[in-house]
Write a protein that holds these residues in place. Structure first.
Motif, PDB file in Angstrom:
ATOM      1  N   GLN A   6      43.448  39.876  42.071  1.00 37.31           N
ATOM      2  CA  GLN A   6      43.224  38.459  41.813  1.00 37.31           C
ATOM      3  C   GLN A   6      44.039  37.653  42.831  1.00 37.31           C
ATOM      4  OE1 GLN A   6      46.087  38.783  38.022  1.00 37.31           O
ATOM      5  NE2 GLN A   6      45.325  36.699  38.262  1.00 37.31           N
ATOM      6  N   VAL A   8      44.224  34.083  42.250  1.00 34.19           N
ATOM      7  CA  VAL A   8      44.671  32.905  41.489  1.00 34.19           C
ATOM      8  C   VAL A   8      44.827  33.314  40.024  1.00 34.19           C
ATOM      9  CG1 VAL A   8      43.564  31.209  42.987  1.00 34.19           C
ATOM     10  CG2 VAL A   8      42.264  32.214  41.097  1.00 34.19           C
ATOM     11  N   TYR A   9      45.596  32.526  39.275  1.00 26.36           N
ATOM     12  CA  TYR A   9      45.689  32.734  37.829  1.00 26.36           C
ATOM     13  C   TYR A   9      44.420  32.221  37.156  1.00 26.36           C
ATOM     14  CZ  TYR A   9      50.755  33.522  38.330  1.00 26.36           C
ATOM     15  OH  TYR A   9      51.978  34.012  38.661  1.00 26.36           O
ATOM     16  N   GLY A  10      44.059  32.822  36.041  1.00 26.79           N
ATOM     17  CA  GLY A  10      42.904  32.328  35.296  1.00 26.79           C
ATOM     18  C   GLY A  10      42.436  33.350  34.279  1.00 26.79           C
ATOM     19  N   SER A  11      41.235  33.131  33.723  1.00 21.68           N
ATOM     20  CA  SER A  11      40.656  34.074  32.759  1.00 21.68           C
ATOM     21  C   SER A  11      40.106  35.279  33.520  1.00 21.68           C
ATOM     22  CB  SER A  11      39.570  33.385  31.945  1.00 21.68           C
ATOM     23  OG  SER A  11      38.615  32.875  32.828  1.00 21.68           O
ATOM     24  N   GLU A  13      37.497  36.106  34.717  1.00 25.09           N
ATOM     25  CA  GLU A  13      36.565  35.834  35.836  1.00 25.09           C
ATOM     26  C   GLU A  13      37.271  35.885  37.192  1.00 25.09           C
ATOM     27  OE1 GLU A  13      36.310  33.982  32.922  1.00 25.09           O
ATOM     28  OE2 GLU A  13      34.587  35.264  32.472  1.00 25.09           O
ATOM     29  N   VAL A  14      38.597  35.705  37.217  1.00 21.05           N
ATOM     30  CA  VAL A  14      39.295  35.700  38.523  1.00 21.05           C
ATOM     31  C   VAL A  14      39.465  37.118  39.080  1.00 21.05           C
ATOM     32  CG1 VAL A  14      40.569  33.591  37.940  1.00 21.05           C
ATOM     33  CG2 VAL A  14      41.677  35.827  37.593  1.00 21.05           C
ATOM     34  N   THR A  48      46.734  35.431  33.614  1.00 23.27           N
ATOM     35  CA  THR A  48      46.568  33.998  33.312  1.00 23.27           C
ATOM     36  C   THR A  48      47.747  33.151  33.792  1.00 23.27           C
ATOM     37  OG1 THR A  48      47.625  34.307  31.161  1.00 23.27           O
ATOM     38  CG2 THR A  48      45.204  34.470  31.228  1.00 23.27           C
ATOM     39  N   ARG A  50      50.285  32.672  31.923  1.00 18.95           N
ATOM     40  CA  ARG A  50      50.704  32.003  30.688  1.00 18.95           C
ATOM     41  C   ARG A  50      51.394  32.997  29.757  1.00 18.95           C
ATOM     42  NH1 ARG A  50      45.051  30.215  29.196  1.00 18.95           N
ATOM     43  NH2 ARG A  50      45.864  30.347  27.113  1.00 18.95           N
ATOM     44  N   TYR A  52      53.687  29.611  30.711  1.00 15.04           N
ATOM     45  CA  TYR A  52      53.994  29.181  32.079  1.00 15.04           C
ATOM     46  C   TYR A  52      55.338  29.692  32.584  1.00 15.04           C
ATOM     47  CZ  TYR A  52      49.840  26.352  31.743  1.00 15.04           C
ATOM     48  OH  TYR A  52      48.538  25.972  31.597  1.00 15.04           O
ATOM     49  N   ARG A  62      50.600  31.112  42.565  1.00 15.03           N
ATOM     50  CA  ARG A  62      49.613  32.195  42.489  1.00 15.03           C
ATOM     51  C   ARG A  62      50.365  33.508  42.305  1.00 15.03           C
ATOM     52  NH1 ARG A  62      49.276  30.244  47.624  1.00 15.03           N
ATOM     53  NH2 ARG A  62      47.359  29.184  47.090  1.00 15.03           N
TER      54      ARG A  62
END
Ligand SMILES: NC(=O)c1ccc[n+]([C@@H]2O[C@H](COP(=O)([O-])OP(=O)(O)OC[C@H]3O[C@@H](n4cnc5c(N)ncnc54)[C@H](OP(=O)(O)O)[C@@H]3O)[C@@H](O)[C@H]2O)c1
Length: 324
Positions: A6, A8-11, A13-14, A48, A50, A52, A62
């Motif tokens: 990955q 970037v952070y995210g769900s 889908e990244v 994610t 998180r 933070y 990132r």
């Protein structure tokens, strides 16, 4: 090599299955051909970013490490300088901070041990994060002794399914807390009693537990303390990685040591350490038959995002594993 990475952070889908450089190994490290990798809530945190506060460790904007995953089981492909006790071809299990959802991973020998021969690679990959955290919760956090009454909250999950078996092996009278569909599983792991939390709250029987190991659910400290004996020990192992905000549900871990100053009960958080010696101790418990990893589902590497989505629903029965 192929890896789940990955930028970037995210769900989920990244996440991308893509070609990345094979990791290089330095002194005291080995290159492991990964056969299976464990999926745990820490993977969700890295993906994610998180809560933070985790970004202080994993990268502010990132992820510092693109390849996801931490626990693994596999076969040693090469050894670096100063490695004496491990040879190419050895079957091992352990953790790698540089990612394990990949064909190869670099692993320090301090985070590695021989795979228990009784286990498949899938079963072995369940142990290095969840089994180790369970052992440390029971042995170090709870200091569980034979004859004590021990409650394990989240008894059917990745850590809890190990913790029930380990606490039984330590000679405790174990009460597992889980939802209705997991009651039979938790009993089969050796729990003497089970509380179905969809029907009863954990303090239903009053202050009767010498040790409570809270792995899941984020219950408030006053409720947990109501179920503890006056000199009992509360171990806050988990709960709340997905509660949102800067710290998620982990403010309880910060408040517990302060509250301990004003009560005869012992309230403490637990931060697990990834060390060879715990893997070796678990290996002995596994080979004796006292502990057996529980595997809920396995997913191929290319479908890692589905594995993480399933885990993020919050109700696995044992461990979720990625096979490579
Ligand atoms: N302290 C450390 O060093 C450390 C290390 C690793 C992980 N952790 C943390 O430990 C926590 C658990 O990890 P895990 O790998 O065991 O997670 P997991 O495999 O996802 O299991 C979570 C379990 O929680 C149960 N659960 C959900 N809601 C509950 C509730 N209200 N009351 C009781 N149980 C409930 C679920 O079972 P049901 O279907 O029965 O609800 C599920 O089996 C996470 O927060 C993780 O971040 C801490």
């Amino acid at each position: 090599m192929k890896a789940i990475a990955q930028d970037v952070y995210g769900s989920a889908e990244v996440l991308q299955l893509r070609d990345v450089d094979e990791p290089s190994i330095g002194a005291g490290q080995v290159l492991v051909q990964v056969r299976a990798a464990g999926v745990d809530p820490g993977v969700w945190v890295c993906m994610t970013g998180r809560p933070y506060a985790a970004r202080l460790a994993f990268g502010l904007r990132r992820p510092k490490v693109a390849v996801l995953g931490r626990a693994l089981a596999g076969v040693v492909a090469a050894v670096g300088p100063d490695v004496r006790d491990v040879q190419p071809g050895d079957e091992v299990y352990g953790t790698s901070p540089s990612g394990t959802f990949a064909e190869y991973a670099a692993v320090s020998v301090q985070r590695l041990a021989a795979k228990p021969p009784r286990l498949s690679f899938e079963q072995a990959a369940a142990v290095p994060i969840s089994g180790v955290t369970a052992l440390e919760s029971v042995r170090d956090g709870g200091r569980v002794k034979a004859g004590q009454r021990v409650m394990i909250i989240g008894a059917a999950g990745g850590i809890g399914s190990f913790a029930v078996q380990i606490a039984k092996e330590f000679g405790a009278h174990v009460t597992g807390v889980c939802s209705t569909g997991k009651v039979d599983l938790v009993r089969s792991l050796g729990a003497d009693e089970v509380i179905d939390y969809t029907r009863d709250e954990i303090d239903r029987d009053g202050p009767r537990y010498d040790v409570i190991i809270d792995i899941a659910g984020c219950r408030p400290l006053p409720l947990l303390r109501r179920a503890l004996t006056p000199r009992g020990t509360l171990v806050l192992t988990g709960g709340g990685h997905d509660a949102g905000g800067l710290l998620g549900g982990y403010t309880r871990q910060l408040r517990a040591p302060l509250m301990t100053l004003f009560t005869s009960q012992h309230l403490r958080g637990l931060a697990s350490r990834e060390r060879a010696q715990e893997l070796e101790e678990l290996g002995r418990l596994i080979e004796s038959g006292a502990v057996t990893p529980v595997i809920d589902r396995t997913y191929p590497l290319a479908d890692t995002s589905s594995a993480i989505r399933y885990l993020a629903e919050g109700h696995p029965a044992g461990k979720v594993i990625v096979t490579v």
